[in-house]
Design an enzyme around this catalytic site. Sequence first.
Site, PDB file in Angstrom:
ATOM      1  N   SER A   1      -2.540   5.501  -0.757  1.00 62.38           N
ATOM      2  CA  SER A   1      -3.505   4.395  -0.589  1.00 62.38           C
ATOM      3  C   SER A   1      -4.651   4.835   0.311  1.00 62.38           C
ATOM      4  O   SER A   1      -4.457   5.595   1.261  1.00 62.38           O
ATOM      5  CB  SER A   1      -2.828   3.180   0.049  1.00 62.38           C
ATOM      6  OG  SER A   1      -1.899   2.633  -0.819  1.00 62.38           O
TER       7      SER A   1
ATOM      8  N   ASN B   1       0.864  -1.183   0.000  1.00 62.42           N
ATOM      9  CA  ASN B   1       0.000   0.000   0.000  1.00 62.42           C
ATOM     10  C   ASN B   1       0.895   1.226   0.000  1.00 62.42           C
ATOM     11  O   ASN B   1       1.392   1.663   1.044  1.00 62.42           O
ATOM     12  CB  ASN B   1      -0.900  -0.008   1.231  1.00 62.42           C
ATOM     13  CG  ASN B   1      -1.881  -1.154   1.183  1.00 62.42           C
ATOM     14  OD1 ASN B   1      -2.883  -1.109   0.459  1.00 62.42           O
ATOM     15  ND2 ASN B   1      -1.572  -2.226   1.912  1.00 62.42           N
ATOM     16  N   GLU B   2       1.089   1.759  -1.178  1.00 57.36           N
ATOM     17  CA  GLU B   2       2.030   2.866  -1.362  1.00 57.36           C
ATOM     18  C   GLU B   2       1.371   4.192  -0.964  1.00 57.36           C
ATOM     19  O   GLU B   2       0.157   4.251  -0.747  1.00 57.36           O
ATOM     20  CB  GLU B   2       2.460   2.927  -2.843  1.00 57.36           C
ATOM     21  CG  GLU B   2       3.202   1.694  -3.338  1.00 57.36           C
ATOM     22  CD  GLU B   2       4.627   1.568  -2.769  1.00 57.36           C
ATOM     23  OE1 GLU B   2       4.978   2.297  -1.815  1.00 57.36           O
ATOM     24  OE2 GLU B   2       5.375   0.725  -3.283  1.00 57.36           O
ATOM     25  N   PRO B   3       2.156   5.279  -0.875  1.00 55.77           N
ATOM     26  CA  PRO B   3       1.578   6.587  -0.555  1.00 55.77           C
ATOM     27  C   PRO B   3       0.366   6.887  -1.437  1.00 55.77           C
ATOM     28  O   PRO B   3       0.387   6.613  -2.643  1.00 55.77           O
ATOM     29  CB  PRO B   3       2.731   7.550  -0.844  1.00 55.77           C
ATOM     30  CG  PRO B   3       3.953   6.741  -0.575  1.00 55.77           C
ATOM     31  CD  PRO B   3       3.622   5.344  -1.014  1.00 55.77           C
TER      32      PRO B   3
END
Length: 633
Positions: free
Chosen positions: A170, A166-168
């Site tokens: 998300s 879950n990258e920035p």
Amino acid sequence: MNISYKSPGDLEQTRFEKIHSVIFDDSKKASLMIAKEISDLIKEKQKQKKNCVLGLATGSSPISVYQELVRLHNQEGLSFKNVITFNLDEYYPMSKDDINSYNHFMNIHLFDHIDILKENINIPDGSVPIEKINDYCNKYENKIKKCGGIDFQLLGIGRTGHIGFNEPGSNYNSITRLVHLDYLTRNDARKSFFGIENVPTTAITMGIRTIRKSKRIVLMAWGNNKSSVVQKAIEDKIDSNIPASYLQDHKNVTFVLDNAASENLTRIRTPWKTGYSDWNDELKGKAVAWLCEITNKSILNLTESDYNENNLSELLIDSSYYDLNLDFYKKIHRSITGWPGGKPDSDDKARPERSEPPRKRVLIFSPHPDDDVISMGGTFDRLVSQGHEVHVAYQTSGNIAVSNSDVLKFLEVIDSIFPDCASDNNDIIDLLKDNTEIINNARVREIAASIREKESLAATRFIGLEDKNVHFLKLPFYETGTVKKNQTSKADKKIILDIINEIKPHQIYAAGDLADPHGTHKVCLDILFDCLAVLKNKSFMKDCWVWLYRGAWHEWPIHEIDMAVPMSPNQVLRKRKAIFYHQTQKDNVMFQGDDNREFWVRAEDRNREIAKKFRDIGMSDYTAIETFKRYHF
Ligand code: F6R
């Protein structure tokens, strides 16, 4: 909240923290504690005749936890028959058998060594056709629900602040889905994929909501390259740009950190701001150095108001600001010396090293064949030119860091000079020509090791060292022919014990990369520390001082420096030349890390930057400085 982790005694200390976090001296001890929590939970569920649902992570962080779980299974009979696992994520597209798949990772680190039922293992499938992905992800999500939800979720944290993938950006409510990977995440993975261009751009990951629904969450972070993102996740506001900060909302989460990953937390970096400070000389030095930095002043220009206005009035209860300034000034001033082996016939009270004996036996440990010159080339040069009996011991062969094209080049040179050997080498030449990956072939690795040995000898000869004082230890833990190394064994320790016993050094220099959690430097340092503990009662060890240098990427904080060796412009050039002899580690380096600068540039930048810091706090203006911290064993 789990009671087996010790919380800081004073709540004041953690008043900036919005997530329960515990700090261990090193990641090994921390991993044992996490594995114990998992094993206690599995056993508790067994008593209740229930399944235990674990959410599992991959990456470098959980490896020691899995090692300990395997040990608990083998040696203490821990059974995993009641365990159901759900892995957080998988690259997409990715086949299960690919060595970079998380499926493969989980098998080699955990599942192949325990008695878990195969049907209880769930890892997102990176080979699902794209048109079926949504459906597949929903089923993954539902399967977790059907199993009663996750009892214990193990997490790592990416430098982007990601949990799972879950990258920035998300969403707080996100569930299992296909995501796009951040550039930084792909760059961090490029080592095992042999280049960022081979790292997939997408992945399947459990969502933030999926993770947050777990009954218990433990997030591990090791090493100081995580310290900045850890601080943001724990102390700043919840922010979709730092997805781990979403965990602030969870009722039963613990961040387990090693010292290096915790170093940006307020209670560690500037404990005086929390109102809780256990003042000792080191902390006082840290405070004065920090005060210089934020006020932009040199030590002797700091005023009483500077202390008062920056939360440091407590320091003024027992001493005057003037004495504090002076004490720190003297400490740093005393650390500077052009005589790293001690200055003969001098009063050494104001110097970091003893003057006696005037000619010392010096043993420099270098994890790879080049760390000696990269990290302490100027000091090495001085020790030799000042007449000490210097030995350098390369702990590992460094053979996997020689590219195929370099091995090929040397083989072709040999063949052209000795055509009779050519037929012997044909197979290897073909193998090298067709491959971009590290070739795990004994002959290739042997040639690569030999290339690094000869490069090292060229550098040590340039410095003026006789070949007989250069030792290639080839520690066995390193010799796997792959990026993954063996566990260390008695054989590694014996080699280090033997060389120390043989040389009986007055000084040992070693790479003190305490912040490098899994890398070769830390492993080499741990072996050395174990050996020093074994040897400490030997009479010659009473005269042995150990100095730690930092590897290519970090510098000691100024207040921790016990010896600073300045370099003249000419010595900087000599050091550069010594590094240049390591030709296979120039230009296109195999294991460059996160920093794209070449090693000699990094070394020069670092030596120049610390010299500037010395100047800024009021010391003399040097071109470059190498720094050391004394290790008391
Ligand atoms: C792995 C995962 C990632 C990693 C994170 C840290 O399954 O989901 O979030 O936990 O990238 O990786 P390491 O531990 O290699 O620093």
